[in-house]
Design a protein around this motif. Structure first.
Motif, PDB file in Angstrom:
ATOM      1  N   THR A 391       2.786  -3.296  -9.396  1.00 47.77           N
ATOM      2  CA  THR A 391       2.455  -1.754  -8.964  1.00 47.77           C
ATOM      3  C   THR A 391       1.929  -1.825  -7.699  1.00 47.77           C
ATOM      4  N   VAL A 392       1.870  -0.869  -7.080  1.00 46.85           N
ATOM      5  CA  VAL A 392       1.197  -0.568  -5.564  1.00 46.85           C
ATOM      6  C   VAL A 392       1.107   0.786  -5.195  1.00 46.85           C
ATOM      7  N   GLY A 393       0.181   0.997  -4.359  1.00 42.18           N
ATOM      8  CA  GLY A 393       0.138   2.062  -3.591  1.00 42.18           C
ATOM      9  C   GLY A 393      -0.948   3.170  -4.170  1.00 42.18           C
ATOM     10  N   GLU A 394      -1.570   2.884  -5.202  1.00 43.63           N
ATOM     11  CA  GLU A 394      -2.714   3.511  -5.670  1.00 43.63           C
ATOM     12  C   GLU A 394      -3.207   2.942  -6.821  1.00 43.63           C
ATOM     13  N   PRO A 395      -4.488   3.532  -7.430  1.00 45.99           N
ATOM     14  CA  PRO A 395      -4.808   2.998  -8.685  1.00 45.99           C
ATOM     15  C   PRO A 395      -4.047   3.314  -9.836  1.00 45.99           C
ATOM     16  N   ILE A 396      -3.847   2.367 -10.670  1.00 44.80           N
ATOM     17  CA  ILE A 396      -2.802   2.810 -11.797  1.00 44.80           C
ATOM     18  C   ILE A 396      -3.970   3.327 -13.036  1.00 44.80           C
ATOM     19  N   VAL A 416       1.423  -7.156 -12.222  1.00 39.79           N
ATOM     20  CA  VAL A 416       0.611  -7.470 -11.003  1.00 39.79           C
ATOM     21  C   VAL A 416       0.366  -6.139 -10.259  1.00 39.79           C
ATOM     22  N   ASP A 417      -0.942  -5.974 -10.401  1.00 40.95           N
ATOM     23  CA  ASP A 417      -1.414  -4.678  -9.688  1.00 40.95           C
ATOM     24  C   ASP A 417      -1.853  -5.142  -8.253  1.00 40.95           C
ATOM     25  N   THR A 418      -1.464  -4.593  -7.193  1.00 45.63           N
ATOM     26  CA  THR A 418      -1.380  -5.259  -6.129  1.00 45.63           C
ATOM     27  C   THR A 418      -1.990  -4.440  -4.961  1.00 45.63           C
ATOM     28  N   TRP A 419      -3.174  -4.797  -4.454  1.00 42.50           N
ATOM     29  CA  TRP A 419      -3.806  -3.882  -3.491  1.00 42.50           C
ATOM     30  C   TRP A 419      -3.739  -4.329  -2.204  1.00 42.50           C
ATOM     31  N   TRP A 420      -3.149  -3.730  -1.370  1.00 37.17           N
ATOM     32  CA  TRP A 420      -3.001  -3.956   0.113  1.00 37.17           C
ATOM     33  C   TRP A 420      -2.730  -2.748   0.834  1.00 37.17           C
ATOM     34  N   GLN A 421      -2.481  -2.975   2.096  1.00 34.67           N
ATOM     35  CA  GLN A 421      -2.282  -1.772   3.132  1.00 34.67           C
ATOM     36  C   GLN A 421      -1.497  -1.971   4.205  1.00 34.67           C
ATOM     37  N   THR A 422      -0.976  -0.950   4.858  1.00 33.52           N
ATOM     38  CA  THR A 422      -0.045  -1.302   6.051  1.00 33.52           C
ATOM     39  C   THR A 422      -0.527  -2.254   7.135  1.00 33.52           C
ATOM     40  N   GLU A 423      -2.064  -1.942   7.187  1.00 33.60           N
ATOM     41  CA  GLU A 423      -2.773  -2.746   8.116  1.00 33.60           C
ATOM     42  C   GLU A 423      -2.867  -4.188   7.678  1.00 33.60           C
ATOM     43  N   GLY A 507     -11.512   0.756   4.340  1.00 33.26           N
ATOM     44  CA  GLY A 507     -11.438   2.212   4.112  1.00 33.26           C
ATOM     45  C   GLY A 507     -11.330   2.606   3.015  1.00 33.26           C
ATOM     46  N   ASP A 508     -11.360   1.689   1.682  1.00 33.49           N
ATOM     47  CA  ASP A 508     -11.569   1.930   0.410  1.00 33.49           C
ATOM     48  C   ASP A 508     -12.904   1.632   0.035  1.00 33.49           C
ATOM     49  N   SER A 509     -13.136   2.473  -1.221  1.00 35.15           N
ATOM     50  CA  SER A 509     -14.436   1.966  -1.606  1.00 35.15           C
ATOM     51  C   SER A 509     -13.767   1.187  -3.001  1.00 35.15           C
ATOM     52  N   GLY A 522     -11.285   4.478  -4.232  1.00 34.16           N
ATOM     53  CA  GLY A 522     -10.588   5.638  -3.659  1.00 34.16           C
ATOM     54  C   GLY A 522     -11.010   5.513  -2.066  1.00 34.16           C
ATOM     55  N   ARG A 523     -10.644   6.314  -1.427  1.00 38.14           N
ATOM     56  CA  ARG A 523     -10.896   6.212   0.122  1.00 38.14           C
ATOM     57  C   ARG A 523     -12.059   6.753   0.626  1.00 38.14           C
ATOM     58  N   ILE A 524     -12.665   6.177   1.722  1.00 36.05           N
ATOM     59  CA  ILE A 524     -13.787   6.678   2.002  1.00 36.05           C
ATOM     60  C   ILE A 524     -13.791   7.612   3.116  1.00 36.05           C
ATOM     61  N   HIS A 533       2.196   7.907  -1.153  1.00 30.17           N
ATOM     62  CA  HIS A 533       2.003   7.827   0.266  1.00 30.17           C
ATOM     63  C   HIS A 533       0.838   8.460   1.162  1.00 30.17           C
ATOM     64  N   ARG A 534       0.510   7.668   1.969  1.00 31.79           N
ATOM     65  CA  ARG A 534      -0.736   7.951   2.762  1.00 31.79           C
ATOM     66  C   ARG A 534      -0.655   9.291   3.812  1.00 31.79           C
ATOM     67  N   LEU A 535      -1.456  10.182   3.512  1.00 33.20           N
ATOM     68  CA  LEU A 535      -1.422  11.185   4.469  1.00 33.20           C
ATOM     69  C   LEU A 535      -2.978  11.626   4.679  1.00 33.20           C
TER      70      LEU A 535
HETATM   71  C1  7RM Z   1       0.702  -0.762   0.460  1.00 31.31           C
HETATM   72  C2  7RM Z   1       0.170   0.482   0.813  1.00 31.31           C
HETATM   73  C3  7RM Z   1      -3.183   1.802   1.366  1.00 31.31           C
HETATM   74  C4  7RM Z   1      -3.973   2.357   0.538  1.00 31.31           C
HETATM   75  C5  7RM Z   1      -5.165   1.627   0.268  1.00 31.31           C
HETATM   76  C6  7RM Z   1      -5.489   2.161  -0.939  1.00 31.31           C
HETATM   77  C7  7RM Z   1      -3.984   2.484  -1.716  1.00 31.31           C
HETATM   78  C8  7RM Z   1      -2.855   0.519  -2.275  1.00 31.31           C
HETATM   79  C9  7RM Z   1      -3.421  -0.107  -4.183  1.00 31.31           C
HETATM   80  C10 7RM Z   1      -4.219   1.083  -3.779  1.00 31.31           C
HETATM   81  C11 7RM Z   1      -5.552   0.894  -5.658  1.00 31.31           C
HETATM   82  C12 7RM Z   1      -3.851  -0.670  -5.383  1.00 31.31           C
HETATM   83  N1  7RM Z   1      -0.047   0.708   1.939  1.00 31.31           N
HETATM   84  N2  7RM Z   1      -3.586   1.408  -2.520  1.00 31.31           N
HETATM   85  N3  7RM Z   1      -2.511  -0.274  -3.199  1.00 31.31           N
HETATM   86  N4  7RM Z   1      -5.115   1.449  -4.281  1.00 31.31           N
HETATM   87  N5  7RM Z   1      -4.789  -0.096  -6.152  1.00 31.31           N
HETATM   88  N6  7RM Z   1      -3.062  -1.612  -6.165  1.00 31.31           N
HETATM   89  O1  7RM Z   1       0.133   1.362  -0.085  1.00 31.31           O
HETATM   90  O2  7RM Z   1      -1.148   1.849   3.742  1.00 31.31           O
HETATM   91  O3  7RM Z   1       0.301   3.010   2.481  1.00 31.31           O
HETATM   92  O4  7RM Z   1      -1.827   2.581   1.533  1.00 31.31           O
HETATM   93  O5  7RM Z   1      -3.241   2.730  -0.659  1.00 31.31           O
HETATM   94  O6  7RM Z   1      -6.182   3.543  -0.772  1.00 31.31           O
HETATM   95  O7  7RM Z   1      -6.268   1.625   1.297  1.00 31.31           O
HETATM   96  S1  7RM Z   1      -0.597   2.141   2.423  1.00 31.31           S
END
Ligand code: 7RM
Length: 655
Positions: A391-396, A416-423, A507-509, A522-524, A533-535
């Protein structure tokens, strides 16, 4: 804190160790092997990454320098080396894997196509030659605005082959958003399609492209158009050319141009806390290395795998785990163009069964959406080929995690819960699945060579378990962003200023539990996460105030069962406030307007009309108050500083 007790009741304590069947044959099969990676990175950080860069990448000129930190926070990795990314994804597999499927594609209507590594290589070469014939050279920017079809990957790889910098714009973005990105990047060429297929409808990509170029984007000399849906579109002579004509007569071989390790591979726009998206610029060697090693460590990739990452190539996940990481590892990937619910809610599982998917990687929002349709849909399909889920993109949320585990993974597959970012370019915090026991909702621990930490306001590590703080990365890593395209000051300001240029600020806490597991909170900043999707709230606000009827707007997120967050807008109109703060007609118009300005993903779910926005005496919008209001919560904040306390009832929807 008074609510500690309640907090800990809600904490997740279940632990899911990998099965011996999984661990025994995993790439990283034991704790001692994983510890060896951590120890190597701890003892010799640069040596650790250099060894990987030597073993995992093919260089045309080997590097002798590893990391340059003299101009921090502008870091360079392997910077006297030269290589070609497309060579590393394709050519180097040809000897052993020319006939191995590289891409298994399925369209929404059921059309399928398989491209072997040999075929993909030839397609990429032909298209690279076509780009050259259109005058594209090293360093030129190419915008790719395409549906999820193999040609999107062909276009990306072709750019990489000749050193052109691609900027993929998600097909769900509007003409306006496309224009902004074309202009910011100064693109010479746009690659698009007549249309894309989704949810039984055609997405008019070329129409949007024409609209974008009508009002701007003067740098564009050529538009290459793939025929996908076959509907009629206008072709502007002298500018537009069909893909099939562009590649006709070109050879299916093309030299891979050796570029500097630091040569920009791509720009990808992402939302920040201002109205203007940031063009995240990535490198060639460091980026590719990050995607390669994480595909090995986290996805445990092997030659027999069929890897399906459901992300669109318009997002970073579609770059790193569709177009680059798996291909550089010689894996077979699945690409699906279409909605997960067409013709029914079993589509994803049907694709998994028919193409014998072994690794399935998707977003929590998709899991929650499909979970709502019940267990019977996955129950209809043979999912025994799947061995690993991601999983990716947000907390599950743990409920969705457990459903994924039971119903899709049949209690057999690690998640695998994967945390990462565009950056970050590649996965940063995630379990190494053969070793690390998982906990529902936690992305577990940072990968080897990734110095992620949770720090307080002063930048000191928070050692007390379960205390929230800032998620930072304390050392540069190869796949990190290099700058923001055209706005280097913003790069320094956004990511490095907070902690004296020492730490990368994500940018996350986050908090770390007693076992050292990371939990993303979450985001700070004012960044929303809508369906993964990030907006930026500011982006949506700018779009709203651009409408002639709108005087002021404030946008916040409110929790949504499926999308994670939904957009709630408080709007001050130029004219009279509608009675009761509701007006379906204006709301309909504003929702369409935002769709035109940004795309359907940014459409507010709720709009409430008020006479004034709540502001502090110093004129700051009280966002925390708005967030509580959007959730329908009791107001506990001090509202005495409100300039106009009388509007509280309006904000609450009670007047
Ligand atoms: C890969 C992607 C990044 C932001 C990031 C977080 C959130 C992404 C997780 C997550 C909790 C995760 N790139 N985020 N993965 N939060 N658990 N496994 O999503 O640039 O579009 O977003 O997404 O806030 O900063 S992104």
């Amino acid at each position: 804190m008074g609510n500690d007790g309640i907090d800990s009741i809600l904490r997740e304590h279940r632990l899911f160790p990998p099965s011996p069947a999984f661990s025994d044959i995993a790439r990283v099969p034991s704790a001692s092997r994983l510890d060896a990676l951590y120890s190597h990175a701890a003892a010799d950080y640069e040596g650790f990454w250099a060894a990987l860069a030597r073993s995992e990448l093919n260089w045309t000129k080997p590097f002798s320098k590893i990391l340059d930190s003299t101009k921090a926070p502008h870091f360079r990795w392997f910077y006297d080396g030269r290589l070609n990314v497309s060579y590393n994804c394709l050519d180097r597999h040809l000897e052993k894997r020319a006939d191995k499927p590289a891409i298994i594609f399925e369209g929404e209507k059921g059309d399928t196509r398989t491209l072997s590594y040999g075929e993909l290589h030839r397609e990429v070469c032909r298209f690279a030659n076509a780009l050259k014939a259109q005058g594209v050279a090293l360093g030129d920017r190419v915008v790719i605005y395409m549906p999820m079809v193999p040609e999107a990957v062909v276009a990306m790889q072709a750019c990489a082959r000749i050193g052109a910098i691609h900027s993929v714009v998600f097909g769900g973005f509007s003409a306006e958003a496309l224009k902004d990105r074309i202009e910011d990047a100064g693109a010479k060429v746009v690659i698009t399609a007549d249309g894309g297929q989704r949810g039984g409808k055609i997405i008019g990509l070329k129409v949007a492209c024409d609209k974008a170029l009508k009002s701007g984007g003067k740098s564009v000399t050529t538009v290459i158009v793939l025929k996908r849906t076959g509907q009629h579109i206008a072709m502007k002579s002298g500018r537009d050319i069909w893909w099939s004509e562009a590649v006709a007569d070109h050879a299916d071989s093309c030299d891979a141009v050796a570029a500097d390790a630091e040569h920009p591979l791509f720009i990808l726009y992402t939302s920040g806390s201002t109205g203007k998206p940031k063009g995240i610029q990535h490198s060639s060697a460091g980026y590719l290395l990050g995607t390669i090693v994480t595909t090995q460590w986290v996805f445990d990739i092997r030659d027999s795998d069929v890897f399906w990452c459901t992300a669109d190539v318009g997002w970073i996940t579609g770059h790193s785990y569709v177009a680059y990481g798996p291909l550089a590892n010689g894996a077979t990937i699945v690409m699906y163009e279409g909605a997960p619910t067409v013709p029914d809610a079993g589509r994803f599982w049907s694709v998994c069964e028919r193409h014998k998917v072994t690794i399935f990687y998707t977003a929590p929002t998709a899991i929650r959406a499909l979970m709502k349709f019940g267990d019977s849909w996955p129950g209809k399909y043979d999912l025994s080929s799947i061995r690993l889920l991601g999983t990716v993109g947000e907390p599950i949320n743990p409920e969705a995690w457990m459903w994924y585990h039971r119903t899709i993974g049949r209690e057999r597959c690690p998640i695998v819960d994967t945390w990462w970012q565009t950056e970050t370019g590649a996965i940063m915090i995630a379990p190494v699945p053969g070793v690390v026991p998982t906990k529902p909702g936690s992305c577990t621990r940072p990968l080897p060579g990734i110095a992620a930490d949770v720090v307080n306001e002063q930048g000191n590590t928070i050692t007390k378990p379960d205390q929230g703080g800032y998620l930072v990365v304390k050392r540069p890593w190869p796949s990190m962003l290099r700058t923001i395209w055209g706005d280097d000051d913003r790069y320094v300001e956004t990511y490095w200023k907070r902690f004296g240029k020492r730490y990368y600020l994500a940018g996350d806490s986050a908090r770390r539990d007693a076992d050292g597991y990371f939990w993303i909170m979450g985001r700070i900043d004012d960044v929303l996460n809508v369906a993964g999707h990030r907006l930026g709230t500011m982006e949506v606000e700018s779009a709203l105030v651009a409408h002639p009827m709108v005087a002021e707007a404030a946008v916040v997120g409110r929790p949504d069962d499926v999308k994670g967050e939904a957009i709630f807008a408080f709007v001050v109109l130029r004219g009279e406030r509608p009675p009761g703060g509701v007006d379906d007609k204006i709301t309909g118009e504003l929702r369409n307007w935002v769709t035109d300005q940004i795309g359907a993903i940014a459409k507010p779910s709720d709009i409430r009309y008020v006479d004034n926005l709540p502001k502090t005496r110093s004129g700051k919008i009280m966002r925390r108050l708005l967030r509580s209001l959007a959730r329908g919560e009791q107001i506990t904040q001090d509202t005495s500083t409100l300039e106009n306390e009388a509007i509280l009832a309006q904000l609450q929807g009670k007047a």
